[in-house]
Scaffold this motif. Structure first.
Motif, PDB file in Angstrom:
ATOM      1  N   VAL A   1      45.363  44.377  52.694  1.00 64.88           N
ATOM      2  CA  VAL A   1      44.986  45.731  52.283  1.00 64.88           C
ATOM      3  C   VAL A   1      45.382  46.692  53.400  1.00 64.88           C
ATOM      4  CG1 VAL A   1      43.144  47.208  51.417  1.00 64.88           C
ATOM      5  CG2 VAL A   1      43.033  44.743  51.053  1.00 64.88           C
ATOM      6  N   PRO A   2      46.625  47.151  53.407  1.00 65.49           N
ATOM      7  CA  PRO A   2      47.089  48.051  54.467  1.00 65.49           C
ATOM      8  C   PRO A   2      46.383  49.408  54.383  1.00 65.49           C
ATOM      9  CG  PRO A   2      48.728  47.900  52.724  1.00 65.49           C
ATOM     10  CD  PRO A   2      47.678  46.885  52.398  1.00 65.49           C
ATOM     11  N   GLY A   3      46.061  49.957  55.527  1.00 65.87           N
ATOM     12  CA  GLY A   3      45.441  51.283  55.565  1.00 65.87           C
ATOM     13  C   GLY A   3      43.952  51.270  55.319  1.00 65.87           C
ATOM     14  N   GLY A   4      43.376  50.113  55.069  1.00 67.15           N
ATOM     15  CA  GLY A   4      41.940  50.031  54.833  1.00 67.15           C
ATOM     16  C   GLY A   4      41.367  48.821  55.536  1.00 67.15           C
ATOM     17  N   ILE A   5      40.045  48.770  55.622  1.00 69.42           N
ATOM     18  CA  ILE A   5      39.401  47.648  56.295  1.00 69.42           C
ATOM     19  C   ILE A   5      38.617  46.830  55.279  1.00 69.42           C
ATOM     20  CG2 ILE A   5      37.661  46.976  57.990  1.00 69.42           C
ATOM     21  CD1 ILE A   5      38.549  49.194  59.743  1.00 69.42           C
ATOM     22  N   VAL A   6      39.161  45.679  54.953  1.00 72.41           N
ATOM     23  CA  VAL A   6      38.491  44.715  54.084  1.00 72.41           C
ATOM     24  C   VAL A   6      38.392  43.415  54.858  1.00 72.41           C
ATOM     25  CG1 VAL A   6      38.646  43.360  51.961  1.00 72.41           C
ATOM     26  CG2 VAL A   6      39.278  45.782  51.948  1.00 72.41           C
ATOM     27  N   LEU A   7      37.252  42.762  54.785  1.00 73.36           N
ATOM     28  CA  LEU A   7      37.037  41.523  55.527  1.00 73.36           C
ATOM     29  C   LEU A   7      37.207  40.315  54.614  1.00 73.36           C
ATOM     30  CD1 LEU A   7      33.887  42.589  57.596  1.00 73.36           C
ATOM     31  CD2 LEU A   7      36.295  43.089  58.020  1.00 73.36           C
ATOM     32  N   THR A   8      37.202  39.158  55.218  1.00 70.67           N
ATOM     33  CA  THR A   8      37.340  37.924  54.447  1.00 70.67           C
ATOM     34  C   THR A   8      36.016  37.571  53.771  1.00 70.67           C
ATOM     35  OG1 THR A   8      36.692  36.580  56.348  1.00 70.67           O
ATOM     36  CG2 THR A   8      39.044  37.074  56.094  1.00 70.67           C
ATOM     37  N   PRO A   9      36.043  36.753  52.718  1.00 70.17           N
ATOM     38  CA  PRO A   9      34.802  36.368  52.038  1.00 70.17           C
ATOM     39  C   PRO A   9      33.778  35.739  52.973  1.00 70.17           C
ATOM     40  CG  PRO A   9      36.700  35.729  50.722  1.00 70.17           C
ATOM     41  CD  PRO A   9      37.236  36.212  52.030  1.00 70.17           C
TER      42      PRO A   9
ATOM     43  N   GLU B   1      41.516  46.820  46.815  1.00 72.10           N
ATOM     44  CA  GLU B   1      41.708  48.253  47.060  1.00 72.10           C
ATOM     45  C   GLU B   1      40.627  49.076  46.375  1.00 72.10           C
ATOM     46  OE1 GLU B   1      45.645  49.390  46.004  1.00 72.10           O
ATOM     47  OE2 GLU B   1      46.619  47.974  47.362  1.00 72.10           O
ATOM     48  N   LEU B   2      40.204  48.621  45.194  1.00 68.22           N
ATOM     49  CA  LEU B   2      39.156  49.344  44.474  1.00 68.22           C
ATOM     50  C   LEU B   2      37.807  49.283  45.197  1.00 68.22           C
ATOM     51  CD1 LEU B   2      39.989  48.307  40.786  1.00 68.22           C
ATOM     52  CD2 LEU B   2      40.448  50.504  41.913  1.00 68.22           C
ATOM     53  N   MET B   3      37.590  48.221  45.974  1.00 73.97           N
ATOM     54  CA  MET B   3      36.310  48.085  46.673  1.00 73.97           C
ATOM     55  C   MET B   3      36.322  48.728  48.061  1.00 73.97           C
ATOM     56  SD  MET B   3      36.152  44.123  48.041  1.00 73.97           S
ATOM     57  CE  MET B   3      35.230  44.482  49.521  1.00 73.97           C
ATOM     58  N   LEU B   4      37.428  49.388  48.414  1.00 68.56           N
ATOM     59  CA  LEU B   4      37.540  49.984  49.744  1.00 68.56           C
ATOM     60  C   LEU B   4      36.379  50.940  50.098  1.00 68.56           C
ATOM     61  CD1 LEU B   4      41.289  50.751  50.530  1.00 68.56           C
ATOM     62  CD2 LEU B   4      39.663  49.403  51.873  1.00 68.56           C
ATOM     63  N   PRO B   5      35.964  51.845  49.213  1.00 67.91           N
ATOM     64  CA  PRO B   5      34.858  52.744  49.585  1.00 67.91           C
ATOM     65  C   PRO B   5      33.595  51.994  50.001  1.00 67.91           C
ATOM     66  CG  PRO B   5      35.954  53.555  47.622  1.00 67.91           C
ATOM     67  CD  PRO B   5      36.514  52.184  47.886  1.00 67.91           C
ATOM     68  N   VAL B   6      33.309  50.898  49.289  1.00 73.55           N
ATOM     69  CA  VAL B   6      32.139  50.097  49.639  1.00 73.55           C
ATOM     70  C   VAL B   6      32.397  49.319  50.916  1.00 73.55           C
ATOM     71  CG1 VAL B   6      30.642  48.205  48.907  1.00 73.55           C
ATOM     72  CG2 VAL B   6      31.399  49.903  47.241  1.00 73.55           C
TER      73      VAL B   6
ATOM     74  N   SER C   1      32.176  51.305  54.113  1.00 72.63           N
ATOM     75  CA  SER C   1      30.862  51.840  54.472  1.00 72.63           C
ATOM     76  C   SER C   1      30.006  50.825  55.228  1.00 72.63           C
ATOM     77  CB  SER C   1      30.111  52.300  53.221  1.00 72.63           C
ATOM     78  OG  SER C   1      29.746  51.195  52.420  1.00 72.63           O
ATOM     79  N   VAL C   2      30.331  49.530  55.073  1.00 75.17           N
ATOM     80  CA  VAL C   2      29.478  48.509  55.689  1.00 75.17           C
ATOM     81  C   VAL C   2      29.912  48.131  57.095  1.00 75.17           C
ATOM     82  CG1 VAL C   2      28.779  47.556  53.461  1.00 75.17           C
ATOM     83  CG2 VAL C   2      30.773  46.604  54.630  1.00 75.17           C
ATOM     84  N   VAL C   3      30.980  48.728  57.595  1.00 73.23           N
ATOM     85  CA  VAL C   3      31.385  48.513  58.986  1.00 73.23           C
ATOM     86  C   VAL C   3      31.422  49.870  59.684  1.00 73.23           C
ATOM     87  CG1 VAL C   3      32.639  46.366  58.639  1.00 73.23           C
ATOM     88  CG2 VAL C   3      33.813  48.536  58.252  1.00 73.23           C
ATOM     89  N   PRO C   4      31.073  49.919  60.966  1.00 73.11           N
ATOM     90  CA  PRO C   4      30.929  51.213  61.644  1.00 73.11           C
ATOM     91  C   PRO C   4      32.212  51.807  62.191  1.00 73.11           C
ATOM     92  CG  PRO C   4      30.310  49.452  63.128  1.00 73.11           C
ATOM     93  CD  PRO C   4      30.656  48.796  61.816  1.00 73.11           C
ATOM     94  N   VAL C   5      33.352  51.157  61.951  1.00 67.76           N
ATOM     95  CA  VAL C   5      34.606  51.613  62.571  1.00 67.76           C
ATOM     96  C   VAL C   5      35.418  52.529  61.669  1.00 67.76           C
ATOM     97  CG1 VAL C   5      34.771  49.613  64.080  1.00 67.76           C
ATOM     98  CG2 VAL C   5      35.751  49.496  61.783  1.00 67.76           C
ATOM     99  N   THR C   6      34.908  52.874  60.516  1.00 68.87           N
ATOM    100  CA  THR C   6      35.595  53.793  59.610  1.00 68.87           C
ATOM    101  C   THR C   6      34.810  55.099  59.518  1.00 68.87           C
ATOM    102  OG1 THR C   6      34.380  53.065  57.639  1.00 68.87           O
ATOM    103  CG2 THR C   6      36.359  51.814  58.241  1.00 68.87           C
ATOM    104  N   ARG C   7      35.427  56.100  58.903  1.00 69.93           N
ATOM    105  CA  ARG C   7      34.734  57.382  58.744  1.00 69.93           C
ATOM    106  C   ARG C   7      33.478  57.220  57.895  1.00 69.93           C
ATOM    107  NH1 ARG C   7      35.006  60.823  54.682  1.00 69.93           N
ATOM    108  NH2 ARG C   7      36.825  59.745  53.812  1.00 69.93           N
ATOM    109  N   ARG C   8      33.614  56.486  56.801  1.00 68.79           N
ATOM    110  CA  ARG C   8      32.447  56.235  55.950  1.00 68.79           C
ATOM    111  C   ARG C   8      31.381  55.423  56.698  1.00 68.79           C
ATOM    112  NH1 ARG C   8      36.670  55.172  52.010  1.00 68.79           N
ATOM    113  NH2 ARG C   8      36.660  56.741  50.349  1.00 68.79           N
ATOM    114  N   GLY C   9      31.849  54.426  57.422  1.00 67.20           N
ATOM    115  CA  GLY C   9      30.914  53.578  58.156  1.00 67.20           C
ATOM    116  C   GLY C   9      30.169  54.331  59.240  1.00 67.20           C
TER     117      GLY C   9
END
Length: 224
Positions: free
Chosen positions: A105-113, A186-191, A194-202
């Motif tokens: 997921v380039p440009g976004g922060i998604v973690l592994t399961p 990509e659809l779950m990016l907003p969520v 928000s759960v990690v503090p290194v993004t604007r949402r987070g």
């Protein structure tokens, strides 16, 4: 304006009346032979009144001490649970390491399961939210709606983050198992962000969490 306890006010008033009465009696009987029988009876009455007022003051003081001890114990239980909840939230939302990132997921922060599962455990297994909930009726009855509402908001944040992590677990696991398309990440990016503090949402969510934690601390600190 601070008011004196009822027992203390009663004792002070009684003493004032007795002093005034004594001075008046002494002035009125000046120059006359003292009737010790009548005077002794009067003094006994005064002593009984003073003793009753002192007893009322003592009972009032004892009730105050019991009430303060009860309030302090409840506030301490709440603060211990709140600090435990704060630590669990911090652990669940800690800065991700490089090996936790899903690079698809380039440009976004998604973690592994597995990362989302481990983070969820910090909130799923910690008893702090349940402890706070179990004491909320006590808080409402003793401290009032303002204190209880502050706890309700903090709990709502906790359950929202826990639900978001569980959603991330379900989505990333679904993609891994082939039940969901890659686009689901990509659809779950907003969520996810928000759960990690290194993004604007987070970071915005971190600010809200800290503000609500400090609100609870300010409300209860004075009672400990």
């Amino acid at each position: 304006m601070l008011r004196k306890p009822y027992g203390q006010t009663l004792l002070a008033g009684a003493l004032g009346v007795l002093v005034g009465a004594g001075l008046g009696y002494a002035k009125a009987t000046a120059g006359y032979p003292v009737d010790w029988s009548s005077t002794g009876t009067m003094m006994q009455g005064w002593a009984a009144l003073i003793a009753a007022c002192a007893a009322a003051w003592g009972v009032n003081r004892w009730q105050q001490e019991i009430r303060f001890k009860r309030n302090a114990e409840l506030a301490e239980k709440i603060m211990v649970s709140v600090e435990g909840l704060a630590r669990a939230l911090s652990d669940a939302r800690s800065k991700p390491m490089e090996l936790e990132l899903d690079k698809r997921v380039p440009g976004g922060i998604v973690l592994t399961p597995i990362s989302y599962e481990l983070r969820s455990k910090f909130l799923n297994t910690a008893p702090h939210a349940a402890e706070i909930e179990s004491l909320q009726n006590n808080v409402s009855a003793i401290f009032g709606k303002k204190h209880s509402s502050a706890l309700t908001v903090l709990l709502a944040i906790h359950y929202t983050i826990r639900g978001s992590l569980m959603e991330c677990v379900a989505t990333t696991t679904g993609v891994k198992d082939g039940r969901l398309e890659l686009e689901a990440l990509e659809l779950m990016l907003p969520v996810a962000e928000s759960v990690v503090p290194v993004t604007r949402r987070g970071q915005a969510l971190s600010d809200v969490i800290n503000m609500r934690l400090n609100r609870v601390r300010d409300l209860f600190d004075g009672s400990i």
